[in-house]
Write a protein that holds these residues in place. Structure first.
Motif, short mmCIF file in Angstrom:
data_model
loop_
_atom_site.label_atom_id
_atom_site.label_comp_id
_atom_site.label_asym_id
_atom_site.label_seq_id
_atom_site.Cartn_x
_atom_site.Cartn_y
_atom_site.Cartn_z
N ALA A 13 -14.83 8.18 98.37
CA ALA A 13 -14.72 8.47 99.48
C ALA A 13 -15.92 8.47 100.63
O ALA A 13 -16.60 8.28 100.31
CB ALA A 13 -14.00 9.81 99.13
N VAL A 14 -15.37 8.01 102.35
CA VAL A 14 -16.71 8.06 103.26
C VAL A 14 -16.55 8.80 103.56
O VAL A 14 -15.36 9.10 104.66
CB VAL A 14 -16.47 6.70 103.47
N ILE A 15 -17.32 10.04 104.22
CA ILE A 15 -17.30 11.41 105.14
C ILE A 15 -17.80 11.16 106.00
O ILE A 15 -19.96 11.09 105.52
CB ILE A 15 -16.48 12.35 104.58
N VAL A 186 -23.74 15.27 115.03
CA VAL A 186 -22.81 13.71 114.24
C VAL A 186 -23.42 13.44 113.11
O VAL A 186 -25.04 12.97 113.47
CB VAL A 186 -22.14 12.87 115.61
N THR A 187 -23.11 13.01 112.05
CA THR A 187 -23.45 12.60 110.87
C THR A 187 -23.05 11.20 110.91
O THR A 187 -22.61 10.74 110.66
CB THR A 187 -22.91 13.52 109.83
N GLU A 188 -23.74 10.95 109.76
CA GLU A 188 -23.94 9.31 109.68
C GLU A 188 -22.73 9.43 108.41
O GLU A 188 -22.87 10.43 108.09
CB GLU A 188 -25.14 9.09 109.07
N PRO A 189 -22.10 8.18 107.72
CA PRO A 189 -20.83 8.91 107.05
C PRO A 189 -21.79 8.22 105.76
O PRO A 189 -21.66 7.29 104.97
CB PRO A 189 -19.95 7.13 107.60
N ASP A 190 -22.20 9.64 105.62
CA ASP A 190 -22.92 9.34 104.19
C ASP A 190 -22.81 10.62 103.26
O ASP A 190 -23.25 10.28 102.27
CB ASP A 190 -24.45 9.97 104.44
N GLY A 227 -13.80 16.69 110.73
CA GLY A 227 -14.66 15.43 109.43
C GLY A 227 -13.04 13.53 109.35
O GLY A 227 -12.15 14.00 109.69
N ASN A 228 -13.98 12.90 109.59
CA ASN A 228 -13.56 11.78 109.13
C ASN A 228 -13.76 11.35 107.99
O ASN A 228 -14.36 11.30 107.32
CB ASN A 228 -14.92 11.09 110.56
N VAL A 229 -13.08 10.02 107.00
CA VAL A 229 -12.87 10.16 106.17
C VAL A 229 -12.48 8.73 106.29
O VAL A 229 -10.95 8.28 106.63
CB VAL A 229 -11.84 11.54 105.16
N SER A 230 -12.69 8.17 105.07
CA SER A 230 -11.87 6.71 104.99
C SER A 230 -12.60 6.62 103.41
O SER A 230 -12.78 7.33 102.79
CB SER A 230 -12.34 5.55 105.21
N LEU A 231 -11.50 5.07 103.00
CA LEU A 231 -11.89 5.21 101.43
C LEU A 231 -11.73 4.12 101.17
O LEU A 231 -12.08 2.59 101.77
CB LEU A 231 -10.15 5.40 100.57
N PHE A 239 -16.63 -0.84 104.79
CA PHE A 239 -15.99 0.63 104.62
C PHE A 239 -14.00 0.40 104.83
O PHE A 239 -14.11 -0.23 105.79
CB PHE A 239 -16.42 1.94 106.12
N GLY A 240 -13.35 1.24 104.52
CA GLY A 240 -12.34 1.89 105.01
C GLY A 240 -11.85 2.11 106.37
O GLY A 240 -13.05 2.39 107.26
N ILE A 241 -10.38 2.19 107.10
CA ILE A 241 -10.10 3.27 108.14
C ILE A 241 -10.24 4.27 108.09
O ILE A 241 -10.11 4.47 106.33
CB ILE A 241 -8.69 2.37 108.74
N LYS A 242 -10.72 5.11 109.22
CA LYS A 242 -11.27 6.49 108.79
C LYS A 242 -9.52 7.15 109.70
O LYS A 242 -9.45 7.26 110.33
CB LYS A 242 -12.15 6.72 109.93
N THR A 243 -9.51 8.19 109.17
CA THR A 243 -8.63 8.93 110.09
C THR A 243 -9.60 10.28 110.33
O THR A 243 -10.81 10.74 109.83
CB THR A 243 -7.39 9.71 108.85
P1 ADP Z 1 -16.25 6.88 117.09
O1 ADP Z 1 -16.28 5.76 117.62
O2 ADP Z 1 -14.80 6.91 116.37
O3 ADP Z 1 -16.15 8.06 117.41
P2 ADP Z 1 -17.95 7.21 115.32
O4 ADP Z 1 -18.77 5.66 114.57
O5 ADP Z 1 -18.46 8.00 117.22
O6 ADP Z 1 -16.33 7.22 115.66
O7 ADP Z 1 -18.30 8.47 114.21
C1 ADP Z 1 -17.73 9.50 114.49
C2 ADP Z 1 -17.50 10.16 113.00
O8 ADP Z 1 -16.91 9.74 111.79
C3 ADP Z 1 -19.10 10.00 112.87
O9 ADP Z 1 -19.88 10.86 111.67
C4 ADP Z 1 -19.01 9.32 111.27
O10 ADP Z 1 -20.03 9.49 110.32
C5 ADP Z 1 -17.90 8.78 110.70
N1 ADP Z 1 -17.40 7.36 110.34
C6 ADP Z 1 -17.49 6.26 111.12
N2 ADP Z 1 -17.31 5.56 110.49
C7 ADP Z 1 -16.58 6.44 109.01
C8 ADP Z 1 -15.75 5.43 108.55
N3 ADP Z 1 -15.42 4.88 108.05
N4 ADP Z 1 -15.53 6.50 106.91
C9 ADP Z 1 -15.56 7.75 107.05
N5 ADP Z 1 -15.84 8.17 108.24
C10 ADP Z 1 -16.43 7.27 109.91
#
Ligand code: ADP
Ligand code: ZN
Ligand code: MG
Length: 510
Positions: A13-15, A186-190, A227-231, A239-243
């Motif tokens: 999971a990537v969040i 805003v956090t990094e996707p860490d 919360g942004n999340v992808s798998l 990275f996958g596509i996030k919701t």
């Molecule tokens: P957006 O352009 O959709 O607003 P951003 O790059 O600004 O996306 O990131 C918004 C949030 O989503 C950040 O917290 C980032 O860490 C997270 N994020 C970006 N890409 C992914 C991904 N592939 N999976 C999960 N989270 C992500």
């Protein structure tokens, strides 16, 4: 649908989180001098600026800038000296200006990080990571930025079902909240698990409360999280596509919503489907997420520099002035409690994370031995916390004086009273702030560890039961329990079991 633990064996999971906090401790709004007040009569805190009337000119709130710089310094961000405000197109009646004033590519705070200590059960959601001796690990989470923006007003829809705009007869708007300063982190996707996401949110809340920039009320919405999340398959780099899950308003919802969404995405992907980049809404009751809207792109917002607001130049003097105002942060406090009082790490962290509890501990623990401070920590974390939770209060609302808590900790550490008696004394302190020494004296509790008296009782009992004494000495060690039980009974359950047990054994062994 599979369970989270099973999904996480195959998928990573990537969040990433986006966390908004209203600067509720400020007196006035971001660009005007209207007061900030929760629950005031609708539309009584408005003016030409926050209503967006033609010709009105915004003036930035210096205290708000001070607050965001404080937030940045407390989360290891670099403070950008040169930044500016942008207008972000926004057409909806809750914002009369038709744009939101926010920051562009450069925010006041950039490139920070927080370290999360993930321990015990929480660590189980990371099957991929090597745990340390205690079964935990440290997660290093990057912070992309913290920027300044303003809140919208509040809409109320009347006449329809459930207060929604669909089917409503009328919609009312209250601009009191419009223009309230908000900071968005805003956090990094860490982040790699729902637990890490929850811990990040909790830690950030503790920090914001410690530096006093917001009341961080999740219920009242002054702190909220998307919360942004992808798998991705374990081992994959892309990275996958996030919701995106919107407005998670409690730690539990954040965790459970992400956990559900991870399982949902895994099911879609395993069936050969694709994930759409969309915004979803977590319904805790029904335990599912539903689509709100598909993602708009940045271009849709028509961002451009706000011509009414001059670019910012923060001086070193200003930044250093804010740094000097920073209080001791929760992690520093935790380490100090460990160093000064030998508290177990988890206890130290729990106390340090709560401003009121840490203050009470600091005052009460002064001059205590390590063993006594440990007892004090237990009283705070168990009994006083329980009281605070039940009464929707903090331990600062208690009448208990630090000196009385300290003296109770001493009585417990010295085994002068048993932990059972301790509970009675705590209840009396919570109710009336009694002096434990006097209370113990008055209620005859002290005698229970009066070793002379116990010794006498034991000797008497042994004289009455010579056969049992002999049997014990012949090897029937289980008879110790008989003597224990008789003494406890004679003392009406008020005796200190630890003290009694030692005396009984010593006497029986002769
Ligand atoms: P957006 O352009 O959709 O607003 P951003 O790059 O600004 O996306 O990131 C918004 C949030 O989503 C950040 O917290 C980032 O860490 C997270 N994020 C970006 N890409 C992914 C991904 N592939 N999976 C999960 N989270 C992500
Ligand atoms: Zn105003
Ligand atoms: Mg974005």
């Amino acid at each position: 649908m599979k369970e989270l633990e099973e999904v996480l064996q195959d998928w990573e999971a990537v969040i990433g989180l986006e966390i908004h906090a209203e600067l509720t401790t400020l007196h006035t709004k971001m660009f005007c001098s209207c007061p900030i007040e929760f629950g005031a009569e609708p539309n009584t805190h408005t003016c030409p600026v926050c209503l967006g009337l033609p010709g009105a000119l915004p003036v930035p709130n210096k205290d708000a800038i001070r607050s965001i710089v404080k937030a940045g310094l407390a989360t290891n961000c670099e403070i950008e000296k040169h930044s500016m405000f942008y207008r972000k197109g926004y057409f909806y009646p809750d914002m009369a200006k038709n744009f939101q004033t926010t920051q562009g590519p450069v925010a006041f705070c950039m490139r920070g990080h927080l370290d999360l200590e993930v321990e015990g059960k929480a660590a189980l959601e990371r099957p991929d990571i090597e745990k340390d001796a205690d079964g935990g690990y440290v997660a290093h989470v990057g912070i992309t930025r913290i920027h300044m923006e303003e809140d919208a007003g509040k809409m109320t829809h009347l006449g329809g079902a459930e207060g929604r705009i669909d089917g409503a007869d009328r919609s009312l708007v209250d601009y009191n909240r419009a223009g309230t300063p908000l900071i968005e982190l805003v956090t990094e996707p860490d982040l790699r698990s729902p637990e890490e996401a929850r811990l990040f949110m909790q830690k950030l809340r503790q920090i914001y409360l410690a530096i006093g920039i917001s009341d961080c009320s999740m219920e009242e919405g002054s702190m909220r999280c998307d919360g942004n999340v992808s798998l991705r398959r374990r081992g994959a780099k892309e990275f996958g596509i996030k919701t995106e899950l919107k407005n998670m308003n409690s730690f539990k919802n954040l965790h459970d919503g992400l956990a559900y969404e991870i399982c949902r995405q895994a099911e879609v992907l395993e069936e050969g489907g694709i994930i759409y980049q969309e915004t979803r809404h977590w319904e805790p009751g029904a335990k599912r997420t539903i689509v709100m809207r598909v993602k708009e792109t940045a271009d849709d917002y028509r961002m451009f520099p706000d011509p009414d607001l001059a670019p910012f130049d923060l001086s070193d003097e200003f930044i250093e002035g804010v740094r000097a105002e920073l209080p001791e942060l929760p992690d520093e406090k935790r380490d100090r409690f460990i160093a000064e009082h030998g508290l177990p790490k988890a206890d130290a962290a729990a106390i340090a994370g709560d401003v009121a509890m840490a203050e009470l501990f600091d005052t009460a623990a002064e001059g205590l031995e390590d063993g006594e401070a440990k007892k004090l920590a237990n009283i705070l974390l168990n009994d006083l916390s329980a009281w605070a939770n039940e009464n929707n209060a903090t331990v600062a609302d208690l009448a208990a004086s630090p000196a009385h808590l300290a003296s109770l900790a001493k009585l417990l550490a010295a085994d002068t009273i048993s932990s059972k008696q301790g509970k009675e004394v705590i209840a009396a302190i919570i109710a009336d702030d009694v002096d434990p020494e006097a209370y113990v004296e008055e209620h005859g509790m002290k005698q229970t560890t009066d070793t002379g008296a116990i010794e006498q009782l034991v000797e008497q009992l042994m004289q009455e039961n010579p056969d049992k004494v002999a049997a014990y000495r012949d090897g029937k060690k289980g008879l110790q329990g008989f003597f224990m039980g008789q003494i406890m009974k004679a003392m009406k359950g008020q005796g200190n079991p630890k003290v009694i047990s030692k005396i009984v054994t010593d006497k029986l062994e002769g």
